[in-house]
Design an enzyme around this catalytic site. Structure first.
Site, PDB file in Angstrom:
ATOM      1  N   SER A 158       0.844  -1.185   0.000  1.00 43.18           N
ATOM      2  CA  SER A 158       0.000   0.000   0.000  1.00 43.18           C
ATOM      3  C   SER A 158       0.881   1.238   0.000  1.00 43.18           C
ATOM      4  O   SER A 158       2.045   1.198   0.425  1.00 43.18           O
ATOM      5  CB  SER A 158      -0.895   0.013   1.245  1.00 43.18           C
ATOM      6  OG  SER A 158      -1.484   1.282   1.461  1.00 43.18           O
ATOM      7  N   TYR A 183       0.367  -0.301  10.767  1.00 43.22           N
ATOM      8  CA  TYR A 183      -0.078  -0.620   9.408  1.00 43.22           C
ATOM      9  C   TYR A 183       1.019  -0.289   8.403  1.00 43.22           C
ATOM     10  O   TYR A 183       1.329  -1.088   7.508  1.00 43.22           O
ATOM     11  CB  TYR A 183      -1.354   0.155   9.072  1.00 43.22           C
ATOM     12  CG  TYR A 183      -1.855  -0.074   7.671  1.00 43.22           C
ATOM     13  CD1 TYR A 183      -2.358  -1.314   7.283  1.00 43.22           C
ATOM     14  CD2 TYR A 183      -1.822   0.946   6.720  1.00 43.22           C
ATOM     15  CE1 TYR A 183      -2.810  -1.537   5.991  1.00 43.22           C
ATOM     16  CE2 TYR A 183      -2.282   0.741   5.429  1.00 43.22           C
ATOM     17  CZ  TYR A 183      -2.772  -0.502   5.060  1.00 43.22           C
ATOM     18  OH  TYR A 183      -3.219  -0.707   3.775  1.00 43.22           O
TER      19      TYR A 183
END
Length: 318
Positions: A158, A183
């Protein structure tokens, strides 16, 4: 050396869909494994791969939900897999290997994002464990089938990788938890995993890629309150979407492109976005591209060694 991070002129872009990038590609006789291939962009990828002729195995933590989502889709089978449980990963890999089939494409699509502090296994931080360690274990355990398939492994990363490099002094966030930093670290780990896997596997004819799918509203946002999405500028207080998001079919395009495009033959170990090899970026103002620490081969080797130590699994150990 990894393939340089430079665009290659794919002819596709942010608006391309998984079906677009597969047009003219026949996957008959190919077997793909897509973790999380029953929800969001994973479901879109499964549908597109199956439509192109591939047989798709979807390992799922919520098997009943997967079977319902994939009902009526030809060429797709569902099995059980909890990436946060190494016993479950071993069990799935054992069942697959027992069938004697080759794995031509592996897309490590499943993941969690910005969840409350959660510990799994021996106390591992859940995002690092689920998004990275579970997939590290899975691909290594499946290596005999992947090696025979001589295909590609695609790790879903990502743009969130820019939130954090690997925190070598506190990988498991034992000294204070930040859900977005956790994350970001997990997404950096996904890129580094692809970089080192490609270095290890290329002589066997297997190449690996990391992918940023783009911004998509999917169940990945399940842990975010509306107030947080308002603060991110994704929607207003009434829930009206403000940001221009990709559709799931557009979000699935880059992972499917990286798994199948003949333009990538002979390449590997790179980060891709919008159906292209991404450029390297450094400044905080950049809205696309990959940070140098995420594709650094030394950090990739260090992470591989740490992951092998934590999981006890390394198909390439001598």
């Amino acid at each position: 050396m990894t393939t340089p991070q430079h665009k290659i002129g794919s002819g596709f872009g942010a608006a391309s869909t998984a079906d677009d990038v597969l047009r003219g590609i026949d996957l008959s006789g190919k077997l793909a494994i897509v973790t999380g291939g029953y929800s969001g962009i994973g479901l879109a990828a499964t549908r597109a791969l199956a439509a192109a002729g591939a047989h798709v195995v979807v390992p799922a933590r919520r098997r009943a939900a997967a079977e319902e989502a994939l009902k009526g889709l030809d060429g797709v089978e569902v099995d059980e897999l909890d990436l946060g449980d190494l016993g479950s990963v071993r069990a799935f890999a054992g069942r697959f290997l027992a069938t004697g089939r080759d794995a031509h494409l592996v897309i490590t699509n499943a993941g969690i994002m910005a969840c409350p502090e959660t510990r799994v296994g021996p106390g591992w931080e859940a995002q690092f464990a689920t998004n990275h360690l579970g997939h590290h274990a899975l691909v290594n355990l499946l290596w005999p089938a992947v090696e025979r398939g001589r295909g590609r492994v695609v790790a879903l990363s990502s743009v969130g990788h820019r939130r954090s490099p690997i925190r070598w002094d506190d990988v498991m966030f034992e000294r204070g938890y930040d859900k977005w930093a956790a994350y970001g670290q997990a997404k950096t780990a996904n890129v580094l995993f692809a970089v080192h896997l490609d270095a290890l596997a290329r002589d066997a004819g297997v190449r690996a890629f990391a992918v940023h799918p783009g911004g998509i509203l999917t169940p990945l946002q399940r842990h975010l309150a509306r107030e947080e999405m308002v603060a991110q500028g994704w929607m207003d207080e009434r829930g009206n979407v403000l940001h221009t998001f990709k559709t799931p079919e557009q979000g699935a395009a880059t992972e499917v492109w990286a798994a199948t495009s003949p333009l990538l033959d002979g390449m590997g170990g790179v980060y891709c976005e919008d159906c292209e090899v991404a450029e390297m970026v450094t400044g905080p103002e950049a809205r696309s591209g990959v940070r140098d620490y995420a594709v650094d081969p030394d950090q990739a080797a260090r992470l591989w060694a740490l992951s092998a130590q934590l999981t006890g699994i390394d198909a390439f150990a001598r």
